[in-house]
Scaffold this motif. Structure first.
Motif, PDB file in Angstrom:
ATOM      1  N   ALA A 180      78.790 -36.029  44.891  1.00  0.00           N
ATOM      2  CA  ALA A 180      79.783 -35.202  45.574  1.00  0.00           C
ATOM      3  C   ALA A 180      80.915 -36.061  46.114  1.00  0.00           C
ATOM      4  O   ALA A 180      82.101 -35.717  45.985  1.00  0.00           O
ATOM      5  N   LEU A 181      80.577 -37.222  46.711  1.00  0.00           N
ATOM      6  CA  LEU A 181      81.614 -38.090  47.253  1.00  0.00           C
ATOM      7  C   LEU A 181      82.473 -38.695  46.148  1.00  0.00           C
ATOM      8  O   LEU A 181      83.683 -38.869  46.316  1.00  0.00           O
ATOM      9  N   LEU A 182      81.847 -39.025  45.020  1.00  0.00           N
ATOM     10  CA  LEU A 182      82.647 -39.518  43.901  1.00  0.00           C
ATOM     11  C   LEU A 182      83.601 -38.437  43.411  1.00  0.00           C
ATOM     12  O   LEU A 182      84.788 -38.700  43.166  1.00  0.00           O
ATOM     13  N   LEU A 183      83.106 -37.218  43.298  1.00  0.00           N
ATOM     14  CA  LEU A 183      83.950 -36.114  42.854  1.00  0.00           C
ATOM     15  C   LEU A 183      85.083 -35.863  43.846  1.00  0.00           C
ATOM     16  O   LEU A 183      86.194 -35.491  43.458  1.00  0.00           O
ATOM     17  N   CYS A 184      84.806 -36.097  45.124  1.00  0.00           N
ATOM     18  CA  CYS A 184      85.826 -35.907  46.159  1.00  0.00           C
ATOM     19  C   CYS A 184      86.992 -36.874  46.023  1.00  0.00           C
ATOM     20  O   CYS A 184      88.066 -36.650  46.595  1.00  0.00           O
TER      21      CYS A 184
END
Length: 423
Positions: free
Chosen positions: A134-138
């Motif tokens: 999720a943080l990478l996608l963010c």
């Protein structure tokens, strides 16, 4: 510094792989998930109280590799390694620097909480991977691709445990701080909702079908309602392993995932993390929340994202330990990571449900990434301070490695490491 970080990664890999199949019997809650993976393989009903995906992953591993302790735990190991890699890329992109990614890889590798859930056939390590993803996608701009990817990730995480819906909060935070909301951006973000719903429904239907259960959409909805009601009723906190979320900062009650004693020699797998990382990350998060309340999110969002320079105060460069310049130069990344932490904590803060330390793992993953970003920022201002902290992390990891990798210990040596009575 590069050699030191490499040593931390190497030590983390060794701790994960040493005696990986030990013990050959179940440890902690593995029976809940391995037995139900076997149920899926034999087309029997799943009696566990979580959605099907995590157990289906174990079932695929058993089908491909055989039914033994190494194969049960292999998905957890692979997901744990993916968490390290994805967490490193997420940190590097969010904090606009390779150094943050290197620190994230090292800290995620050398933390016992992360190691323990890479060595056990449990589901929470999968959610830690979800938090890192999720943080990478963010770190990417909102587009149709990222919206669909966010919806798929949300559906996958919720299909492992219902608390996986928390990945929605950092995604929403990231999409909110990147640009102003427009009708087009709103439509793009909204695309994630039906994608997530279709992912959950499809995976749930597949799990019910494999188990020879009724699997229409109505059956899926009824079974989800049944499990949600079941979880809502688990509020007595009578299990001796339970712990309230406010105790996780210390932590007061780390879990012993496995213990054996023979001829005065003890082997253990504990979920106690690397205390140098754990306590520093928690203190950093608390200090960050206080600073955010003081300076305001508007100031953090107004600062140029990813600026390599810390704002000066009164004509002087800020000290390396000053938190406010870090927040002003890395404001968007910090807010997104805090949203991830809060999202995964929220179910336990807002309810009185039975809670265990492993529920902290996805939030903790985000905290470690935040710490990596801060240490990288510190290194640019005081290489010595960053070096000293990293050396301490390595020493603590080496000292606690036995209880993260089933190395033999004497009782006095074990007591020296688990020095709090509740440990």
């Amino acid at each position: 510094m590069a050699l030191l970080l490499l040593a931390l990664v190497a030590l983390g890999l060794w701790m994960r792989l040493n005696a990986f199949g030990y013990p050959q019997s179940f440890q902690f809650d593995e029976h809940h998930f391995v037995e139900n993976a076997r149920n899926y393989l034999n087309h029997r009903a799943d009696w566990n109280d979580h959605p099907p995906l995590g157990k289906l992953i174990l079932a695929i591993s058993i089908r491909l590799g055989g039914d033994n302790s190494v194969v049960w735990r292999l998905p957890s190991l692979l997901f744990g390694l993916v968490t390290i890699v994805v967490g490193a890329f997420a940190a590097a992109r969010l904090f606009r620097g390779r150094a943050a990614g290197l620190f994230a890889a090292a800290f995620l590798s050398a933390d016992g909480f992360m190691v323990a859930y890479s060595r056990a056939a449990l589901l929470d390590g999968f959610l830690a991977t979800g938090a890192a993803l999720a943080l990478l996608l963010c770190s990417f701009e909102l587009s149709l691709v990222t919206a669909v990817a966010g919806g798929v990730l949300l559906g996958l995480a919720a299909s492992i445990k219902f608390s996986g819906v928390a990945v929605a909060l950092p995604l929403l935070a990231a999409w909110s701080v990147q640009q102003r909301w427009t009708r087009r951006r709103g439509v793009l973000a909204a695309c994630a909702i039906p994608v997530a719903a279709l992912t959950v429904a499809g995976l749930y239907q597949y799990g019910l079908a494999v188990a020879n259960q009724p699997h229409s959409l109505i059956d899926v909805a009824n079974d989800i309602r049944r499990l949600v009601s079941h979880h809502a009723e688990l509020t007595d906190m009578k299990n001796p392993a339970t712990s309230g979320w406010v105790t996780w900062a210390l932590p007061l009650r780390p879990l012993r995932l496995g213990t054996s004693e023979k001829a005065g020699v003890i082997r253990m797998l504990s979920s106690l993390g690397n205390l140098a990382i754990w306590w520093t990350a928690v203190l950093l998060a608390l200090a960050t929340l206080a600073s955010v309340a003081s300076i305001g999110t508007r100031a953090m969002l107004a600062a140029p994202s990813g600026s390599g320079r810390a704002p000066a105060h009164g004509g002087r460069a800020a000290s390396w330990w000053a938190l406010e310049p870090f927040l002003l130069s890395r404001g968007r990344a910090v807010l997104v990571i805090l949203a991830c932490v809060v999202g995964f904590l929220a179910p336990w803060v807002l309810t009185h449900r039975d809670s265990y330390l492993y529920h902290f793992l996805p939030s903790y993953t985000a905290l470690v990434i935040l710490l990596a970003g801060f240490v990288a920022w510190v290194q640019a201002r005081s290489a010595r301070a960053a070096l000293v902290f990293t050396v301490v992390v390595l020493l603590v990891a080496a000292y606690y490695a036995p209880i993260w990798s089933y190395l033999p210990l004497t009782a006095p040596a074990l007591r020296a490491r688990l020095f709090l009575p509740s440990w």
